[in-house]
Design a protein around this motif. Structure first.
Motif, PDB file in Angstrom:
ATOM      1  N   VAL A 152       0.850  -1.182   0.000  1.00  0.00           N
ATOM      2  CA  VAL A 152       0.000   0.000   0.000  1.00  0.00           C
ATOM      3  C   VAL A 152       0.889   1.236   0.000  1.00  0.00           C
ATOM      4  N   TRP A 153       0.635   2.153  -0.956  1.00  0.00           N
ATOM      5  CA  TRP A 153       1.458   3.342  -1.141  1.00  0.00           C
ATOM      6  C   TRP A 153       0.605   4.596  -0.933  1.00  0.00           C
ATOM      7  N   ASP A 154       1.195   5.596  -0.291  1.00  0.00           N
ATOM      8  CA  ASP A 154       0.510   6.861  -0.051  1.00  0.00           C
ATOM      9  C   ASP A 154       0.887   7.847  -1.150  1.00  0.00           C
ATOM     10  N   THR A 155      -0.101   8.264  -1.951  1.00  0.00           N
ATOM     11  CA  THR A 155       0.194   9.172  -3.066  1.00  0.00           C
ATOM     12  C   THR A 155       0.481  10.585  -2.605  1.00  0.00           C
ATOM     13  N   LYS A 156       0.149  10.906  -1.351  1.00  0.00           N
ATOM     14  CA  LYS A 156       0.332  12.266  -0.843  1.00  0.00           C
ATOM     15  C   LYS A 156       1.632  12.446  -0.076  1.00  0.00           C
TER      16      LYS A 156
END
Length: 390
Positions: A152-156
């Motif tokens: 899971v990656w945080d785009t922000k």
């Protein structure tokens, strides 16, 4: 309602098999395709003009090739084949993953990459089979792959931690092939794996629920009400599971349909009245089979390759009634598209004989998440065919 099987247009331009197709978010005006030629293409599936005869009269599909959809943009950054695509709800961005172990976040209008996830030791160690958006406002990107993990990656996020996943789910014992993200705020992640399990993660509660199918899972599609899940697997069956109990509500199969080796997609369509699936066999290959195969499916899932020994090269598409399980349609999908167009170069061996070509229909998408009036299919021919209502 009859199954909508009228060919509307075809999308050309790929120089290799198409492994992923996706409609833009509602109203689903555009189609994205991901190809073995490392490129992603954006199309308007509506042809620019109606096909006509030399005399200026409208032509039937039997006399003229199917009209071509319009290529809008090409996106290039991947170093290997593109295997999965997902579009954000606002249609401003999309995400892609593939054989180069990288996840790219794209700006649709500029055709530039906004982020690349997984380019360090914190990324996937094998090819990426599936990507999806999650979180509030599509603030998260979820990826899964051959290394058995879901990341899971945080785009922000920015700074030193920008290229580190915020969470790694490592319960699978074999490659993860498919993903669905749902729930309130996109907090539920469902992953299908070659180990024959469908795992549902409640990210907020830190809980995982596992449904055991036995056969390797190739495809997932969740109903809009999130109460049921369509699961494709390498035993030539598609199952409808009750998500609350894990019970199998209905099984979809046919003596002539095969999914034993390749990653073949299945989806819900026609306002969730139909179950639609591709096929790893062609018309000629199926005719050569006297009876259904009795050997157990292998645990290795591969993407289709352009090789075959069959004389005929039509791919096949299948549709069943969701409630009854009855087969309602079986559609041939020619190598060069409906009407005989063949924009792909023919392959000739050293012996001077043209190699036979096998149009495996492996990927499909239905407009507006199964509730629109058309769908598209792609596979080894590199031609994407769009079908709809008469």
């Amino acid at each position: 309602m009859d199954f909508p099987q009228k060919p509307l247009s075809q999308l050309l331009g790929s120089n290799g098999p198409v492994h992923a197709v996706s409609y833009s978010a509602s109203p689903g005006t555009y189609i994205l395709t991901g190809s073995a030629d490392r490129s992603i293409r954006l199309y308007n599936p509506s042809p620019s003009a109606t096909a006509t005869t030399a005399a200026g009269r409208p032509s039937s599909l039997s006399s003229l090739p199917l009209p071509e959809g319009r290529l809008i943009q090409t996106y290039s950054a991947h170093g290997y084949e593109v295997l999965s695509l997902a579009v954000a709800v606002d249609n401003k961005t999309f995400v892609s993953g593939g054989g180069d172990r990288a996840v790219f976040l794209w700006d649709v209008s500029t055709a530039q990459t906004l982020r690349r996830f997984g380019s360090s030791a914190h990324g996937h160690s094998g090819r990426i089979n599936a990507v999806a958006f999650g979180g509030a406002g599509d603030s998260l990107v979820v990826s899964a792959g051959l290394d058995t993990t879901v990341r899971v990656w945080d785009t922000k996020s920015g700074g030193a931690g920008a290229n580190k996943p915020v969470q790694v789910l490592a319960n699978a014992r074999d490659a993860v092939t498919s993903l669905v993200v749902g729930g309130s705020g996109g907090a539920e992640i469902i992953a299908g794996s070659v180990d024959g399990r469908v795992r549902s993660y409640d990210v907020r509660m830190g809980r995982v629920t596992t449904d055991v199918l036995g056969a390797s899972v190739t495809s997932l599609c969740m109903a809009r009400d999130a109460k049921t899940m369509l699961v494709g697997s390498l035993d030539s069956k598609v199952r409808l599971l009750d998500r609350s109990t894990g019970a199998c509500l209905r099984t979809y199969a046919d003596a002539g349909w095969r999914n034993e080796e390749l990653r073949v997609q299945s989806v819900l369509g026609g306002k969730e009245r139909f179950v639609v699936a591709g096929d790893e066999m062609t018309t000629a290959a199926a005719a050569a089979k006297d009876a259904p195969s009795s050997h157990m499916p292998t645990a290795k899932i591969t993407t289709p390759a352009v090789t075959a020994t069959a004389d005929k090269n039509e791919g096949r598409l299948w549709a069943w009634d969701l409630l009854t399980g009855k087969l309602v349609a079986k559609i041939a999908v020619p190598w060069g598209g409906i009407g005989g167009t063949d924009s792909r170069k023919r392959i000739v061996g050293r012996d001077g004989v043209e190699k036979a070509r096998k149009n495996v229909v492996s990927c499909l998408a239905w407009k507006e998440g199964g509730f629109g009036n058309q769908f598209c299919v792609g596979g080894t021919s590199g031609v994407v065919t769009v079908f709809g209502e008469s």
